[in-house]
Design an enzyme around this catalytic site. Structure first.
Site, PDB file in Angstrom:
ATOM      1  N   THR A 172       0.846  -1.201   0.000  1.00 32.45           N
ATOM      2  CA  THR A 172       0.000   0.000   0.000  1.00 32.45           C
ATOM      3  C   THR A 172       0.881   1.250   0.000  1.00 32.45           C
ATOM      4  O   THR A 172       0.639   2.206  -0.756  1.00 32.45           O
ATOM      5  CB  THR A 172      -0.937   0.010   1.228  1.00 32.45           C
ATOM      6  N   GLY A 217       1.475   1.884   5.639  1.00 30.33           N
ATOM      7  CA  GLY A 217       0.431   0.865   5.693  1.00 30.33           C
ATOM      8  C   GLY A 217       0.364   0.254   7.089  1.00 30.33           C
ATOM      9  O   GLY A 217       1.051   0.701   8.017  1.00 30.33           O
ATOM     10  N   GLY A 234       4.556  -4.531  10.811  1.00 35.37           N
ATOM     11  CA  GLY A 234       5.776  -5.333  10.807  1.00 35.37           C
ATOM     12  C   GLY A 234       5.671  -6.627  10.019  1.00 35.37           C
ATOM     13  O   GLY A 234       6.642  -7.375   9.932  1.00 35.37           O
ATOM     14  N   GLY A 266       5.682  -6.780   7.017  1.00 30.40           N
ATOM     15  CA  GLY A 266       6.668  -6.600   5.942  1.00 30.40           C
ATOM     16  C   GLY A 266       8.110  -6.574   6.453  1.00 30.40           C
ATOM     17  O   GLY A 266       9.044  -6.430   5.663  1.00 30.40           O
ATOM     18  N   GLU A 324      10.020   1.828  10.768  1.00 25.19           N
ATOM     19  CA  GLU A 324       8.674   2.428  10.660  1.00 25.19           C
ATOM     20  C   GLU A 324       8.267   3.103  11.968  1.00 25.19           C
ATOM     21  O   GLU A 324       7.684   4.187  11.959  1.00 25.19           O
ATOM     22  CB  GLU A 324       7.652   1.343  10.289  1.00 25.19           C
TER      23      GLU A 324
HETATM   24  C1  ABF Z   1       4.087  -2.068   6.303  1.00 24.73           C
HETATM   25  O1  ABF Z   1       3.679  -2.952   5.326  1.00 24.73           O
HETATM   26  C2  ABF Z   1       4.061  -2.858   7.500  1.00 24.73           C
HETATM   27  O2  ABF Z   1       4.160  -2.348   8.738  1.00 24.73           O
HETATM   28  C3  ABF Z   1       2.923  -3.759   7.351  1.00 24.73           C
HETATM   29  O3  ABF Z   1       3.429  -4.904   7.890  1.00 24.73           O
HETATM   30  C4  ABF Z   1       2.806  -3.901   5.879  1.00 24.73           C
HETATM   31  C5  ABF Z   1       1.460  -3.742   5.250  1.00 24.73           C
HETATM   32  O4  ABF Z   1       1.671  -4.160   3.956  1.00 24.73           O
HETATM   33  P1  ABF Z   1       0.627  -4.103   2.809  1.00 24.73           P
HETATM   34  O5  ABF Z   1       0.323  -2.671   2.590  1.00 24.73           O
HETATM   35  O6  ABF Z   1       1.382  -4.745   1.690  1.00 24.73           O
HETATM   36  O7  ABF Z   1      -0.539  -4.920   3.265  1.00 24.73           O
HETATM   37  O8  ABF Z   1       3.286  -0.965   6.345  1.00 24.73           O
END
Ligand code: ABF
Length: 236
Positions: free
Chosen positions: A36, A90, A103, A105, A111
């Site tokens: 995102t 995100g 987290g 990701g 972050e």
């Molecule tokens: C980051 O991306 C992270 O903190 C969270 O784990 C992840 C959300 O990923 P996505 O947008 O791909 O769902 O913001």
């Protein structure tokens, strides 16, 4: 950029598109990580290119820094920026208090540092990230490599003492090797099902030697922008 998007990608894109409206000339902006947040970085790249928007970004991961460079978003380090006007990122889950789990990701440490150094944090998400209570998504905890098995045991003991549901923990893997964060640490994923008191859990986890940071973001997020598959957007 948006032709033929699936509903989920459209939801992420429209949330990102709305969030970049908060970025003004001269701002210092934290740039989140994840799919995102990647849309948000691309939208900012368009604004730089097409409308001459002038701001500086601080990336929360190597991945985001690379993407920012590719799309022409100027990047400085957090030490150069010192304090930020806004962070857009995100999340894996958000609740009605705008507390978050982040987290998934693997970038939770940078972050959290970047979001905490910001006057305002905006989360961009699709509606699937909204939960009644945090915890269905495994809670990531960044830990030092040194003595990681001892740290894992201490985390498990702590969960038992807090009577948290679930209580299994796993070391995050990348194929056959432990996943390594940008800061050279490991991640434990805590499978808890439901976190009754996220504020308490966050404080207690961070007291354990070997724990660097946990993925609970308490009182950090100010606004959640939710994108829907039909292209509509809600702001909370
Ligand atoms: C980051 O991306 C992270 O903190 C969270 O784990 C992840 C959300 O990923 P996505 O947008 O791909 O769902 O913001």
């Amino acid at each position: 950029m948006t032709a033929d998007l699936s509903p989920i990608d459209r939801a992420k894109f429209v949330a990102a598109k709305r969030a970049v409206e908060y970025v003004e000339d001269g701002m210092r902006v934290g740039l989140g990580t994840g799919s995102t947040a990647a849309w948000m970085v691309k939208c900012l790249g368009e604004l730089v290119r097409d409308e001459g928007l002038k701001f500086t970004g601080v990336a929360t991961s190597k991945r985001t820094a690379e993407l920012a460079q590719q799309v022409g978003v100027p990047i400085v380090t957090l030490d150069e920026a010192r304090w930020l006007d806004l962070t857009i990122d995100g999340a894996d889950e958000y609740d009605h208090n705008l507390h978050l789990i982040k987290g998934g990701g693997g970038a939770l440490l940078q972050e959290k540092i970047v979001a905490t150094a910001s006057d305002q944090m905006i989360v961009i998400a699709d509606i699937s990230k909204q939960v009644e209570a945090l915890g269905a998504f495994p809670l990531p905890v960044e830990i030092l490599k040194f003595g990681w098995q001892t740290t894992k045991a201490l985390v498990e003991e702590t969960l038992v003492s807090l009577d948290v549901l679930g209580q299994t923990t796993s070391l995050r893997m990348n194929r056959d090797e432990p996943y390594i964060t940008d800061e050279g640490n490991y991640i434990l994923d805590l499978h808890l099902r439901r976190i009754g008191n996220p504020r308490q859990l966050s404080l207690v986890l961070n007291q354990i030697p070997g724990v660097v940071e946990n993925g609970l973001f308490i009182d950090i997020c100010d606004i959640v922008i939710i994108g829907n598959g039909d292209g509509s957007v809600e702001v909370r």
